[in-house]
Design a protein around this motif. Structure first.
Motif, PDB file in Angstrom:
ATOM      1  N   ASP A 243      37.910   3.195 -23.264  1.00 32.48           N
ATOM      2  CA  ASP A 243      37.950   4.654 -23.301  1.00 32.48           C
ATOM      3  C   ASP A 243      38.098   5.153 -21.868  1.00 32.48           C
ATOM      4  OD1 ASP A 243      37.699   5.133 -26.072  1.00 32.48           O
ATOM      5  OD2 ASP A 243      35.540   4.762 -25.968  1.00 32.48           O
ATOM      6  N   VAL A 244      38.854   6.221 -21.702  1.00 28.26           N
ATOM      7  CA  VAL A 244      39.177   6.714 -20.360  1.00 28.26           C
ATOM      8  C   VAL A 244      38.665   8.142 -20.223  1.00 28.26           C
ATOM      9  CG1 VAL A 244      41.043   7.277 -18.751  1.00 28.26           C
ATOM     10  CG2 VAL A 244      41.194   5.229 -20.179  1.00 28.26           C
ATOM     11  N   GLY A 245      37.825   8.347 -19.227  1.00 31.99           N
ATOM     12  CA  GLY A 245      37.283   9.672 -18.981  1.00 31.99           C
ATOM     13  C   GLY A 245      38.184  10.507 -18.104  1.00 31.99           C
ATOM     14  N   GLY A 246      39.406  10.691 -18.549  1.00 28.04           N
ATOM     15  CA  GLY A 246      40.396  11.463 -17.795  1.00 28.04           C
ATOM     16  C   GLY A 246      41.225  10.578 -16.895  1.00 28.04           C
ATOM     17  N   GLY A 247      42.509  10.857 -16.841  1.00 33.19           N
ATOM     18  CA  GLY A 247      43.418  10.105 -15.978  1.00 33.19           C
ATOM     19  C   GLY A 247      44.207  11.011 -15.064  1.00 33.19           C
ATOM     20  N   PHE A 248      44.899  12.002 -15.659  1.00 31.42           N
ATOM     21  CA  PHE A 248      45.697  12.989 -14.932  1.00 31.42           C
ATOM     22  C   PHE A 248      46.785  12.342 -14.083  1.00 31.42           C
ATOM     23  CE2 PHE A 248      41.283  14.940 -14.966  1.00 31.42           C
ATOM     24  CZ  PHE A 248      41.491  15.611 -16.151  1.00 31.42           C
ATOM     25  N   GLY A 249      47.193  11.116 -14.408  1.00 32.42           N
ATOM     26  CA  GLY A 249      48.216  10.417 -13.632  1.00 32.42           C
ATOM     27  C   GLY A 249      47.658   9.426 -12.650  1.00 32.42           C
ATOM     28  N   ALA A 250      46.442   9.641 -12.169  1.00 29.73           N
ATOM     29  CA  ALA A 250      45.873   8.762 -11.150  1.00 29.73           C
ATOM     30  C   ALA A 250      45.627   7.353 -11.668  1.00 29.73           C
ATOM     31  CB  ALA A 250      44.569   9.343 -10.624  1.00 29.73           C
ATOM     32  N   LYS A 251      45.451   7.204 -12.986  1.00 30.88           N
ATOM     33  CA  LYS A 251      45.180   5.886 -13.557  1.00 30.88           C
ATOM     34  C   LYS A 251      46.421   5.272 -14.188  1.00 30.88           C
ATOM     35  CE  LYS A 251      40.328   7.057 -14.263  1.00 30.88           C
ATOM     36  NZ  LYS A 251      39.245   7.325 -15.229  1.00 30.88           N
ATOM     37  N   GLU A 252      47.559   5.783 -13.790  1.00 32.08           N
ATOM     38  CA  GLU A 252      48.827   5.212 -14.256  1.00 32.08           C
ATOM     39  C   GLU A 252      49.189   3.977 -13.448  1.00 32.08           C
ATOM     40  OE1 GLU A 252      53.353   6.652 -13.096  1.00 32.08           O
ATOM     41  OE2 GLU A 252      51.904   8.141 -13.730  1.00 32.08           O
ATOM     42  N   HIS A 253      48.755   3.907 -12.184  1.00 26.82           N
ATOM     43  CA  HIS A 253      49.179   2.825 -11.304  1.00 26.82           C
ATOM     44  C   HIS A 253      48.129   1.716 -11.232  1.00 26.82           C
ATOM     45  CE1 HIS A 253      50.494   6.719  -9.469  1.00 26.82           C
ATOM     46  NE2 HIS A 253      49.212   6.934  -9.403  1.00 26.82           N
ATOM     47  N   PRO A 254      48.570   0.502 -10.907  1.00 25.76           N
ATOM     48  CA  PRO A 254      47.601  -0.515 -10.476  1.00 25.76           C
ATOM     49  C   PRO A 254      47.218  -0.250  -9.020  1.00 25.76           C
ATOM     50  CG  PRO A 254      49.821  -1.421 -10.433  1.00 25.76           C
ATOM     51  CD  PRO A 254      49.942  -0.021 -10.966  1.00 25.76           C
ATOM     52  N   TYR A 255      46.019  -0.679  -8.641  1.00 24.23           N
ATOM     53  CA  TYR A 255      45.502  -0.464  -7.298  1.00 24.23           C
ATOM     54  C   TYR A 255      45.085  -1.793  -6.677  1.00 24.23           C
ATOM     55  CZ  TYR A 255      45.023   4.646  -7.992  1.00 24.23           C
ATOM     56  OH  TYR A 255      45.247   5.982  -8.189  1.00 24.23           O
ATOM     57  N   PRO A 256      44.989  -1.858  -5.352  1.00 18.95           N
ATOM     58  CA  PRO A 256      44.538  -3.096  -4.704  1.00 18.95           C
ATOM     59  C   PRO A 256      43.177  -3.569  -5.204  1.00 18.95           C
ATOM     60  CG  PRO A 256      45.531  -1.647  -3.078  1.00 18.95           C
ATOM     61  CD  PRO A 256      45.456  -0.864  -4.355  1.00 18.95           C
ATOM     62  N   GLU A 257      42.244  -2.655  -5.474  1.00 20.17           N
ATOM     63  CA  GLU A 257      40.905  -3.066  -5.902  1.00 20.17           C
ATOM     64  C   GLU A 257      40.949  -3.888  -7.186  1.00 20.17           C
ATOM     65  OE1 GLU A 257      40.413   0.887  -3.689  1.00 20.17           O
ATOM     66  OE2 GLU A 257      41.788   0.039  -5.179  1.00 20.17           O
ATOM     67  N   GLU A 258      41.859  -3.556  -8.093  1.00 19.80           N
ATOM     68  CA  GLU A 258      41.963  -4.296  -9.341  1.00 19.80           C
ATOM     69  C   GLU A 258      42.446  -5.717  -9.096  1.00 19.80           C
ATOM     70  OE1 GLU A 258      44.604  -1.777 -11.492  1.00 19.80           O
ATOM     71  OE2 GLU A 258      43.240  -0.077 -11.390  1.00 19.80           O
ATOM     72  N   VAL A 259      43.428  -5.862  -8.216  1.00 22.36           N
ATOM     73  CA  VAL A 259      43.930  -7.194  -7.885  1.00 22.36           C
ATOM     74  C   VAL A 259      42.834  -8.016  -7.218  1.00 22.36           C
ATOM     75  CG1 VAL A 259      45.687  -8.492  -6.628  1.00 22.36           C
ATOM     76  CG2 VAL A 259      46.262  -6.272  -7.629  1.00 22.36           C
ATOM     77  N   LEU A 260      42.074  -7.393  -6.319  1.00 20.09           N
ATOM     78  CA  LEU A 260      41.015  -8.107  -5.611  1.00 20.09           C
ATOM     79  C   LEU A 260      39.918  -8.575  -6.565  1.00 20.09           C
ATOM     80  CD1 LEU A 260      40.729  -5.882  -2.418  1.00 20.09           C
ATOM     81  CD2 LEU A 260      41.679  -8.195  -2.574  1.00 20.09           C
ATOM     82  N   ALA A 261      39.560  -7.760  -7.547  1.00 17.49           N
ATOM     83  CA  ALA A 261      38.572  -8.188  -8.533  1.00 17.49           C
ATOM     84  C   ALA A 261      39.076  -9.400  -9.308  1.00 17.49           C
ATOM     85  CB  ALA A 261      38.247  -7.037  -9.483  1.00 17.49           C
ATOM     86  N   CYS A 262      40.355  -9.411  -9.638  1.00 16.55           N
ATOM     87  CA  CYS A 262      40.942 -10.563 -10.341  1.00 16.55           C
ATOM     88  C   CYS A 262      40.967 -11.794  -9.446  1.00 16.55           C
ATOM     89  CB  CYS A 262      42.357 -10.221 -10.806  1.00 16.55           C
ATOM     90  SG  CYS A 262      42.449  -8.925 -12.045  1.00 16.55           S
ATOM     91  N   LEU A 263      41.288 -11.611  -8.188  1.00 18.24           N
ATOM     92  CA  LEU A 263      41.299 -12.722  -7.240  1.00 18.24           C
ATOM     93  C   LEU A 263      39.892 -13.291  -7.094  1.00 18.24           C
ATOM     94  CD1 LEU A 263      43.143 -14.274  -5.243  1.00 18.24           C
ATOM     95  CD2 LEU A 263      42.453 -12.627  -3.488  1.00 18.24           C
ATOM     96  N   ALA A 264      38.887 -12.426  -7.058  1.00 12.30           N
ATOM     97  CA  ALA A 264      37.507 -12.882  -6.895  1.00 12.30           C
ATOM     98  C   ALA A 264      37.025 -13.675  -8.101  1.00 12.30           C
ATOM     99  CB  ALA A 264      36.595 -11.686  -6.650  1.00 12.30           C
ATOM    100  N   THR A 265      37.352 -13.217  -9.310  1.00 14.65           N
ATOM    101  CA  THR A 265      36.885 -13.950 -10.484  1.00 14.65           C
ATOM    102  C   THR A 265      37.566 -15.306 -10.595  1.00 14.65           C
ATOM    103  OG1 THR A 265      36.393 -13.789 -12.848  1.00 14.65           O
ATOM    104  CG2 THR A 265      38.529 -12.962 -12.159  1.00 14.65           C
ATOM    105  N   ARG A 266      38.805 -15.407 -10.175  1.00 13.53           N
ATOM    106  CA  ARG A 266      39.476 -16.712 -10.181  1.00 13.53           C
ATOM    107  C   ARG A 266      38.816 -17.663  -9.183  1.00 13.53           C
ATOM    108  NH1 ARG A 266      45.841 -16.394  -9.625  1.00 13.53           N
ATOM    109  NH2 ARG A 266      45.616 -18.592 -10.154  1.00 13.53           N
ATOM    110  N   ARG A 267      38.414 -17.129  -8.041  1.00 14.33           N
ATOM    111  CA  ARG A 267      37.789 -17.983  -7.022  1.00 14.33           C
ATOM    112  C   ARG A 267      36.386 -18.408  -7.437  1.00 14.33           C
ATOM    113  NH1 ARG A 267      37.780 -16.758  -0.627  1.00 14.33           N
ATOM    114  NH2 ARG A 267      39.925 -17.358  -1.037  1.00 14.33           N
ATOM    115  N   LEU A 268      35.606 -17.518  -8.040  1.00 11.41           N
ATOM    116  CA  LEU A 268      34.193 -17.778  -8.297  1.00 11.41           C
ATOM    117  C   LEU A 268      33.902 -18.279  -9.706  1.00 11.41           C
ATOM    118  CD1 LEU A 268      32.828 -14.591  -6.505  1.00 11.41           C
ATOM    119  CD2 LEU A 268      32.720 -16.937  -5.658  1.00 11.41           C
TER     120      LEU A 268
END
Length: 773
Positions: A243-268
């Motif tokens: 569920d999304v508490g509002g986007g207004f376009g800002a949540k249309e893109h991927p961001y560096p933080e999302e990639v970093l979280a994925c990189l961290a879970t693969r490492r750990l």
């Protein structure tokens, strides 16, 4: 065009939102509520300087802190980049780094600390030792092109990212009787959804699979970009859009933080969550607007529009992010609005500065160009001594001219633009007698726009580098008990799409709406989405796909019933949970009987395979175009410059209205956002690149006292392009609101009207203009 009103009467009804039950009872599932065994927490270390480079990044002290499990630095992500969705002509960058030692804005991610708790991660983030070599900051689009300006990318030899022309009108002004020129600016604003961004990622080493829960408007886009950045096959990445508490376009893109979280879970090998703190929002979530337009409107002696031209200078921030130059390109393409021009065109230039990169926000370039066009029209009317509404009506495109090819080669599909403006004028006039007489200057301002929605192909948009097309897929299934499951590639973000898709399905299949379940958001189960829930397209395109699939399923049901009842499909109707022979109620078979037999493959017409499921891919043949006329009534305090909005009116056409309550809610919300842009909201920077707006104490969202009485009226001119006749409406409210408010302030202060050119129109700004004027 398919008739959307057949069957039950759900389309057009004020059906209660089906998603609201879980929200009001606290049963919604948001990213911050996802809890997995062994989950770790991440905090981003961000740059405190605007421009320079990291000369030393020492994580040892942070790694030694209690509970810390990893610190990712630029060396760990040196090759990871995210792509621009589309690129403009000559664009000098088509991707951007996840982590880099080159610093180009305050708040840029420099490292990720992962620990057993959020508190431990935040404490350890302060222990990462960083040394910098600092360079001069660069703030402001015009400063970026000045001789001797600091270069963010020295290898380019310029701060200019892209430059191109749409249409042609620059030379036409020389032949005109009257020319109005203004330099206008719509300030940089933050999306500020109720729910900040967030991600939970978990890696299954044995299967080599990544699962990501995220607050997104486009789950498939997020999956594809995460897979590409990490070098994993799309089949190994599952994105679950919560569920999304509002986007207004800002949540249309991927961001560096999302990639970093994925990189961290693969490492750990343990789940990792990152949740944006509200204080991070103003420097990490992509803002929008921040464009300078030099506009020129040319008219003949009778007030006929001859030419409209805009020199559009867009500040992209530190790099062209996911959508790059596209908002400025849309400004150019939607330049003419609902009016006739002999010529219309724009030059678009986009530059980089040492500020947070620009992204999508509700309206996507259209509030900017509406502000420019509508302010020019009002100043032309003032100069010619004409009523601003009459000047607009004199130049408006008329219903008989549709489909209408605009001067920027957008083919408007349908509408009655003048009727919308006349209705707004009448509503304002009806209120005029109630105006208080307290000596405050007052004014009423009007603004009109055409909004492109639906995202079909457009040669001009493709030439400007805009990803103009995007299909959607819907799957509609009748279960053995005759309940309906709709699977869609679009997703919910608060806009009510779960309800409106259910209304469409219930109508097409003549079943009760409470027998329809809508499923979306999970890339493991939802059909692929061409673009996601962006650009006011989720119902226009996703709904069109649903209509196609539901109609095909209806024909299949009737064919089975006709076989069983020894009738022809044309003699049958679906009513009361059964298929009946028209005029003979006794000759009937229940939907549940049909469904159970179909799934078991029993007693079906020759050649029909078992099952009751249909799939439709809808690829829009063209854009569709909604439109609106707005009016605002304001009072200005001459001593303080404070603006009070005393009334607001909007007449909107979004084609066939599936749920009026949802549409009105979308318009009310968008209008208030536009009022905020007009009066109070702005992300500001000091000359050294330090942000001056970092909390809601500095960034002023409109609250209840600033929100005026809003009267919304809907007219319906169906689109001939889209099955169902719908046009988008999610962004309509915000597009004209800043211009309507600005024109009202100019009408209240005619002696300085030509200086009402930049937002926000704060009390200090108005007081200063009035005093100097």
């Amino acid at each position: 065009m398919t008739d959307v009103t057949q069957g039950n009467a759900y389309v057009g009804a004020r059906a209660p939102r089906v998603e609201d039950g879980r929200f009001v009872t606290g049963a919604g599932r948001f990213v911050a509520g996802v809890r997995l065994p062994g989950m770790l927490h991440a905090t981003v270390v961000r740059s405190p300087i605007a421009h320079g480079a990291v000369t030393r990044c020492d994580p040892d002290a942070a790694l030694a802190a209690p509970g810390v499990r990893a610190v990712l630095t630029p060396r760990d992500a040196a090759t990871l980049r995210l792509p621009c969705i589309s690129t403009a002509p000559g664009q000098r960058e088509a991707s951007y780094p996840v982590l880099t030692e080159e610093i180009r804005y305050v708040g840029q991610p420099l490292a990720l600390v992962v620990a057993e708790s959020a508190a431990a991660a935040e404490d350890a983030a302060d222990l990462v030792e960083l040394d910098f070599s600092e360079r001069p900051a660069l703030v402001g689009a015009e400063a970026a092109l000045a001789t001797g300006a600091p270069l963010l990318y020295p290898e380019w030899g310029t701060n200019l990212v892209s430059e191109f022309v749409v249409g042609d009108a620059d030379a036409a002004a020389a032949m005109a009787d009257h020319v109005v020129e203004l330099t206008l600016r719509l300030g940089r604003v933050a999306p500020c959804p109720m729910e900040p961004r967030g991600t939970v990622a978990t890696w299954e080493p044995a299967r080599g699979e990544l699962t990501v829960w995220t607050s997104t408007q486009a789950p498939h886009l997020a999956r594809d970009h995460l897979a590409g950045a990490l070098g994993i096959g799309c089949d190994r990445v599952r994105v679950i859009g919560c569920d999304v508490g509002g986007g207004f376009g800002a949540k249309e893109h991927p961001y560096p933080e999302e990639v970093l979280a994925c990189l961290a879970t693969r490492r750990l090998g343990r789940p990792v969550t990152w949740i944006e703190r509200r204080g991070e929002h103003f420097t990490s979530t992509l803002p929008a607007r921040d464009a300078v337009h030099r506009g020129r409107l040319a008219l003949d002696a009778d007030g006929r529009f001859i030419a409209l031209y805009a020199d559009i200078l867009s500040d992209l921030g530190a790099y062209p992010a996911s959508v790059g130059v596209n908002p400025a390109a849309v400004s150019a393409l939607m330049l003419p609005g609902p009016y006739h021009f002999d010529q219309a065109g724009a030059k678009v230039r986009a530059v980089v500065t040492t500020t947070t990169p620009i992204g999508s926000f509700r309206g996507f370039g259209q509030p900017e160009i509406t502000w420019t066009r509508e302010r020019l029209i009002d100043e032309a009317a003032r100069g010619l001594g004409l009523d601003p509404v009459e000047l607009r009506l004199r130049n408006m495109i008329r219903p008989a001219e549709f489909p209408y090819p605009s001067r920027t080669r957008q083919s408007y599909d349908s509408g009655d633009y003048a009727a919308a403006l006349e209705l707004v004028r009448d509503r304002v006039a009806a209120r005029a007698a109630a105006t208080p007489r307290d000596g405050k200057p007052r004014g009423v301002g009007f603004a009109c726009h055409v909004e492109h929605t639906g995202m079909g192909p457009s040669a001009e948009m493709e030439a400007a580098g805009i990803n103009a097309g995007g299909f959607e897929i819907a799957v509609v299934r009748m279960e053995p008990d005759a309940s309906i499951v709709v699977s869609s590639g679009v997703c919910g973000m608060g806009q009510g799409i779960e309800t409106t898709l259910a209304q469409l399905a219930a109508d097409r299949l003549a079943v009760p709406m409470d027998r329809v379940k809508v499923v979306f958001g999970d890339t493991a189960y939802a059909p692929y989405s061409g673009l996601g829930s962006i650009a006011s397209r989720s119902l226009t395109v996703g709904g069109a796909a649903l209509i196609g699939a539901a109609d095909r399923l209806r024909r299949r049901i009737l064919a089975i019933a006709a076989h069983r009842l020894e009738a022809t499909p044309g003699d049958l109707e679906i009513t009361g949970a059964a298929v009946r022979v028209k005029g003979d109620p006794a000759a009937a078979i229940t939907l549940a009987d049909i469904a159970a037999a179909a799934w078991r493959g029993r007693d079906l017409p020759d050649g029909m395979s078992p099952g009751l499921e249909e799939r439709e891919v809808y690829d829009p043949p063209a854009n569709v175009y909604g439109y609106a006329a707005h009016a605002a009534a304001v009072a200005v305090d001459p001593d303080t410059g404070k603006i009070e909005i005393e009334g607001y009116w909007a007449v909107t056409d979004c084609g066939v209205v599936v749920n009026p309550t949802i549409v009105e809610g979308q318009l009310h919300g968008g209008i208030v956002q536009g009022i905020g842009m007009a009066l109070t909201e702005e992300i500001a920077y000091a000359p050294d690149g330090q942000p001056l707006t970092t909390t809601f104490m500095d960034y002023l969202l409109p609250s209840s006292p600033e929100s005026p009485p809003i009267e919304v009226e809907l007219i319906q001119v169906p689109s001939p392009v889209t099955p169902g006749g719908m046009k988008g409406v999610g962004e309509s409210g915000v597009i004209s609101a800043p211009a309507a408010v600005g024109n009202a302030v100019a009408a209240a202060l005619p002696h300085v009207a030509g200086r009402i050119t930049a937002t926000p129109l704060t009390p200090y700004a108005i007081w200063s203009v009035s005093r100097d004027g």
